[in-house]
Design an enzyme around this catalytic site. Structure first.
Site, short mmCIF file in Angstrom:
data_model
loop_
_atom_site.label_atom_id
_atom_site.label_comp_id
_atom_site.label_asym_id
_atom_site.label_seq_id
_atom_site.Cartn_x
_atom_site.Cartn_y
_atom_site.Cartn_z
N GLY A 29 0.90 -1.07 -0.01
CA GLY A 29 0.00 -0.12 -0.19
C GLY A 29 0.98 1.10 0.00
N CYS A 30 0.41 2.26 0.75
CA CYS A 30 1.20 3.38 0.64
C CYS A 30 2.82 3.29 1.43
CB CYS A 30 0.52 4.62 1.53
SG CYS A 30 1.59 5.98 2.03
N PHE A 31 3.61 3.63 0.57
CA PHE A 31 5.00 3.52 0.98
C PHE A 31 5.28 4.08 2.28
CE2 PHE A 31 6.36 6.06 -2.91
CZ PHE A 31 5.98 7.44 -2.14
N TRP A 32 4.45 5.23 2.74
CA TRP A 32 4.92 5.88 3.99
C TRP A 32 4.70 4.85 5.38
CZ3 TRP A 32 1.43 10.78 3.32
CH2 TRP A 32 1.88 11.47 2.31
N CYS A 33 3.65 4.08 5.06
CA CYS A 33 3.25 2.97 6.36
C CYS A 33 4.37 2.04 6.20
CB CYS A 33 1.80 2.30 5.87
SG CYS A 33 0.68 3.35 6.10
#
Length: 178
Positions: free
Chosen positions: A13-17
Site C-alpha cells: 500500500g502506501c510506502f509511508w506506512c
C-alpha cells in the site's frame, strides 16, 4: 551491520506506512520509498498516483540475513497490511497501492510462495499479493523518504501510519532496533 546484505522489494500500500515499520526493524540497514512494477521510466509521484504508469508504491530494504531473515521480513509484511484487498489499502485505492513482492532470486521467490501459502490460513479472504520478478526500482522524491518521522502529526500519519507502527511494535517487540 555486517558486510553481507540482501535486498527486498515490498509493496504494502502506501510506502509511508511500510517504510515507517521497516525503519524500526533490527537487521534492516536502509529503507527507501520508491516505485517498481510499471512501464514508465523515472515516474514522478503524481504520475504514479494518476494510475497510468503501472507502478506500485514500494520500499526497498537492505537487510542483514544473519540478523533477520527474508522470511521474517515477509511475516512482518503480511502483518502490517491487508494482502486480501486488490489494488487498495483502506481508503487508498488504485493499482499503485497493490500488495506486491518483487523477488530478487529463485530463493526469494520460493520463500515468498511458501509464506503466502502459510498466510492463506491466517486471512479470511484469498491473498491477492502480486508475486513478480524485480526489474527496476525508482527512488521516490526526497520528501517521501522518512516521511512518518518527519510528519508524525500530519493527519494521514497520525490516523493511518501510526497504528500500523504501533501494531508492529506490539507484535514484534523482539524485532525492534535497540
Amino acid at each position: 551491520m555486517a558486510g553481507n546484505t540482501e535486498t527486498a522489494i515490498l509493496g504494502g500500500g502506501c510506502f509511508w506506512c511500510t517504510e515507517a515499520v521497516y525503519l524500526e526493524v533490527k537487521g534492516v540497514s536502509s529503507v527507501e520509498s520508491g516505485y517498481t512494477g510499471g512501464q514508465t521510466e523515472h515516474p514522478s509521484y503524481e504520475q504514479v498516483c494518476a494510475g497510468d504508469t503501472g507502478h506500485a508504491e514500494v520500499v526497498k530494504l537492505q537487510f542483514d540475513p544473519a540478523v533477520i531473515s527474508y522470511r521474517d521480513l515477509l511475516e512482518i509484511f503480511f502483518t502490517i497490511h491487508d494482502p486480501t484487498t486488490l489494488n487498495r489499502q483502506g481508503n487508498d485505492v488504485g493499482t499503485q497501492y497493490r500488495s506486491a513482492i518483487y523477488y530478487q532470486s529463485p530463493q526469494q521467490e520460493a520463500m515468498a510462495r511458501q509464506v503466502i501459502a502459510e498466510m492463506a490460513h491466517v486471512w479470511d479472504a484469498p491473498i491477492v499479493t502480486e508475486l513478480s520478478p524485480f526489474q527496476t526500482f525508482y527512488k521516490a522524491e526526497d520528501y517521501h523518504q522518512d516521511y512518518f518521522r518527519q510528519h508524525p502529526l500530519q493527519g494521514y500519519c497520525a490516523f493511518v501510519v501510526a497504528p500500523k507502527v504501533e501494531k508492529f511494535r506490539k507484535t514484534y517487540s523482539n524485532r525492534l532496533r535497540s
